[in-house]
Scaffold this active site. Structure first.
Site: not given
Ligand code: CNA
Length: 370
Positions: A42-45, A116-118, A135, A146, A167, A206, A231-232
């Site tokens: 899942p994304d964050f927002r 992304n951190i994945d 990130h 330490c 640690c 994304g 992006n969506l």
């Molecule tokens: P966010 O703020 O959650 O935004 C994600 C964006 O992607 C939104 O605008 C969505 O509408 C859009 N979106 C979601 N699914 C799709 C899709 N299939 N196609 C196109 N657009 C899509 O996440 P951000 O990356 O902007 O925020 C940065 C944070 C999120 C970073 O610090 C990351 O470390 C952190 N994060 C990373 C992961 C990961 O590593 N996969 C997962 C969740 C959060």
């Protein structure tokens, strides 16, 4: 000159024609969580499916707390609950990750800047020297007290066995080298910031463009450089310059359509087929639990059930909540609440990560102002 139209049309065909031309040699990418959602992360927002929407139900004082260093010091459990689910090796790279590799195979990829951190870019075999994990990632870890590095294999075993790693020297908490709110961004990211200005094409995919300073990089592109947002929803300032292209929709569908227009679709699908993976993490997880069991004689109920091993984070959180609710008193939630600041919701911080101040004062703008 700056307002000159570079693209014949601000759509997929105009973009494909430009990418195929001599003018486009250096593609820079800015990625966010939306490129990995189709992998099951899942994304964050995103409302309802995003991590924040679901973490809020774990009764964190505010969802971002799970990625805040001060909160982690007091209560690392919510982070490690997530880490267990997110740990690299569990998810297959998406078509979009293979598109990034394809750009590299066509000698077009200059830099892939990812939030992304994945580690899915690495897993898709994008050349390591092209990837900047702005990130950080789960690839390494340190003691937060330490600073001692912690062994990769032990870390993996602990996380998969749902243990909180400590640690070996000072017993401080160990944390993956993911940048939390309030921590400095990696030097590689700082060094890569000028690359954005060298781009002939900037593709932003994304991301909600809300976490700074990363989000501000889009403004560093040359005004003649086409900026593409896939992006969506519409985010940031993309669309305001004459060569901006806004492609609203899913990353995988858009990159496939773009590859189709470029005549690259077959190559894309071939590369993606190579990312198919056996669910080796299931075996890893079982091994980790066995090893921990041998070490610490864990009680039977501490072990993962098969159900824990499937699905996405939201499912996992749902399961956790259901489990805790059925127990009546929720120990995890109680401990989260106890460790949280009393002023619920009042402390929500801005999404700003920190640039190391000493070197960067001369070289980059302050966070949030890029
Ligand atoms: P966010 O703020 O959650 O935004 C994600 C964006 O992607 C939104 O605008 C969505 O509408 C859009 N979106 C979601 N699914 C799709 C899709 N299939 N196609 C196109 N657009 C899509 O996440 P951000 O990356 O902007 O925020 C940065 C944070 C999120 C970073 O610090 C990351 O470390 C952190 N994060 C990373 C992961 C990961 O590593 N996969 C997962 C969740 C959060």
């Amino acid at each position: 000159m700056a307002n000159k139209k570079v693209l014949k049309s601000q759509d997929i065909s105009g973009l494909a024609e430009y990418i195929a031309s001599e003018k486009c040699k250096n593609v820079v990418l800015m990625l966010g969580a939306g490129v990995s959602t189709s992998a099951g992360i899942p994304d964050f927002r995103s409302p309802e499916t995003g991590l924040y929407a679901n973490l809020a139900r774990l009764k964190l004082p505010y969802p971002e707390a799970v990625f805040e260093i001060n909160f982690f010091r007091k209560n690392p459990e919510p982070f490690y609950t997530l880490a267990h689910e997110l740990y690299p090796g569990k998810f297959r790279p998406t078509l979009t990750h293979s598109f990034i590799r394809l750009l590299a195979e066509h000698s077009l990829l200059h830099t892939c800047l990812t939030q992304n951190i994945d580690c899915l870019e690495r897993q898709a075999k994008v050349p390591a020297d092209k990837i900047i994990e702005a990130h950080g990632s789960f690839a390494s870890q340190h003691c937060i007290d330490c600073g001692r590095t912690y062994d990769d294999a032990t870390m993996k075993r602990k996380v998969l066995a749902k243990e909180i790693p400590k640690c070996e020297k000072c017993k401080g908490l160990v944390k993956p080298d993911i940048v939390f709110f309030g921590e400095s961004l990696p030097d590689e990211f700082i060094r890569a910031i000028p690359n954005v200005a060298k781009a002939d094409l900037l593709i932003i995919m994304g991301t909600s463009l809300t976490v700074h300073p990363f989000a501000g990089l889009a403004e560093r592109a040359d005004r003649a450089c086409p900026r593409v947002l896939i992006n969506l929803d519409l985010v940031g300032s993309i669309g305001k310059r004459p060569n901006d292209v806004v492609l609203l929709g899913k990353c995988d569908e858009m990159v496939q359509a773009l590859c189709n227009a470029l005549g690259w679709e077959e190559e894309l699908l071939e590369l993606w087929a190579q990312t198919e993976m056996k669910a080796h993490w299931e075996a890893d997880e079982a091994d980790a639990e066995d090893a921990e069991g041998e070490e610490d004689e864990e009680p039977e109920e501490e072990k993962s059930t098969a159900e824990d091993l499937v699905g996405v984070i939201t499912d996992a959180i749902d399961r956790k909540l259901n489990l805790e609710e059925s127990k009546g008193e929720n120990e995890d939630v109680a401990s989260v609440t106890a460790a949280a600041p009393a002023k619920e919701g009042a402390d929500k911080k801005e999404d700003v990560l920190t640039i190391p101040v000493k070197e960067e004062a001369e070289r980059v703008d302050p966070p949030g102002k890029l």
